[in-house]
Design an enzyme around this catalytic site. Structure first.
Site, short mmCIF file in Angstrom:
data_model
loop_
_atom_site.label_atom_id
_atom_site.label_comp_id
_atom_site.label_asym_id
_atom_site.label_seq_id
_atom_site.Cartn_x
_atom_site.Cartn_y
_atom_site.Cartn_z
N TYR A 1 -5.34 -82.53 36.42
CA TYR A 1 -6.67 -83.02 36.08
C TYR A 1 -7.75 -82.13 36.67
O TYR A 1 -7.49 -81.26 37.49
CB TYR A 1 -6.85 -84.46 36.58
N ARG B 1 -8.89 -73.19 37.03
CA ARG B 1 -7.94 -73.96 37.85
C ARG B 1 -7.07 -74.87 36.99
O ARG B 1 -5.87 -75.02 37.22
CB ARG B 1 -8.69 -74.77 38.92
N ARG C 1 11.62 -92.36 29.73
CA ARG C 1 11.62 -91.87 31.11
C ARG C 1 12.91 -91.11 31.46
O ARG C 1 13.98 -91.69 31.52
CB ARG C 1 11.45 -93.04 32.07
N LYS D 1 -3.54 -79.10 41.04
CA LYS D 1 -4.33 -80.34 40.98
C LYS D 1 -3.58 -81.38 40.13
O LYS D 1 -3.95 -81.68 39.00
CB LYS D 1 -5.73 -80.04 40.43
#
Ligand code: PDD
Length: 280
Positions: free
Chosen positions: A33, A52, A100, A144
């Site tokens: 993010y 970034r 998952r 991040k």
């Protein structure tokens, strides 16, 4: 509350929107993010945030298909829809929507989620109270990612202690804050943790370092101890939403206040960069 939410092309009020349970952001935090300050559709240091963001995507091997121009167009559309004078622009990309499995699912496209949240910036003279806490994070703090549990617990600890921010300490050395970078001014120089895998390479940190160099302030990118923090001439905190500001206490004990002129020079220089970019 965010004024506007956007998810894979759908725009609306965040409280009325939903994300599929199988978005890997939901059960793994498998994504990355960015958070920036925006005035209307003008975003501060957007290129640095893009640099970034695409670095984080590469580190996580997320095959995000939008290039900078396409992403910028989406973000601008969200800012236009929100129509806020001052807001935090947040976006995250998750790997995919898929059942998952820990390993990459092998199918499914990345998901993009954007929010625009009205924000009132703190006045620059507002100083911060800090508390130290053990840095229990992993060795990928330079990316991040959405995984922020130690940061969340540390920030809650700060809040419960009546402080504004928690400062992570690893083996006696200060790394960074729960959502900020931490620096000290000592004998006319700025000392800050190097950008290795122990800290996030902050956009505001980079701007502050450039301003130091432009203003003839020596910079040492090296780890510093908690003792150096508490004895520093000034303790500085940086982040996109807080800008550059100084700390008044660490663990309840007054800090800094001995390099006010230098601090104010850097603060003014940062304010000029910010205003120039947000007005231009
Ligand atoms: N946080 N370190 C951490 C762990 C951060 O989460 C942040 C930013 C920073 C400062 O980086 P920058 O100057 O690029 O904002 C340092 C944002 C604001 C957040 O998570 O909301």
């Amino acid at each position: 509350m965010p004024a506007i939410g956007w998810y894979n092309g759908m725009l609306g009020k965040p409280a009325e929107m939903s994300v599929p349970m199988n978005d890997r952001a939901v059960y793994f935090g498998d994504g990355c993010y960015e958070a920036c300050v925006a005035f209307g559709t003008r975003v501060f240091a957007l290129d640095a945030h893009f640099d970034r963001f695409y670095n984080s995507l590469r580190a996580l091997e997320i095959p995000f298909s939008e290039d900078r121009a396409a992403l910028k167009a989406i973000l601008t559309g969200c800012l236009q829809a929100a129509d806020e004078p001052c807001a935090v622009l947040y976006w995250q990309a998750s790997r995919a929507t898929a059942p998952r499995t820990h390993a990459f699912p092998g199918s499914g496209e990345p998901n993009l989620l954007v929010t625009v949240t009205p924000k009132t910036l703190l006045p620059p003279e507002r100083t911060l109270r800090l508390v130290t806490t053990e840095d229990v994070r992993y060795a990928m703090c330079n990316v991040k990612t959405l995984n922020l549990i130690p940061n969340i617990l540390a920030n809650e600890h700060a809040k419960r202690s009546g402080a504004d921010e928690a400062v992570f300490v690893r083996s006696g050395f200060v790394t960074e804050g729960s959502h900020t970078n931490v620096h000290i001014l000592q004998d006319g120089a700025l000392i800050t943790h190097p950008t290795d895998n122990r800290i996030l390479p902050g956009v505001t940190r980079r701007i502050l370092l450039d301003l130091c160099r432009e203003n003839g302030v020596p910079v040492a990118e090296r780890p510093f101890t908690t003792k150096e923090l508490t004895n520093a001439d000034e303790v500085l905190i940086t982040s996109s939403t807080l800008g550059v500001r100084r700390a008044e206490t660490v663990d309840g004990v007054p800090v800094g206040g001995r390099a006010e002129t230098l601090y104010k020079r850097l603060l003014t220089a940062y304010g000029e960069v910010f205003s120039r970019e947000m007005r231009a």
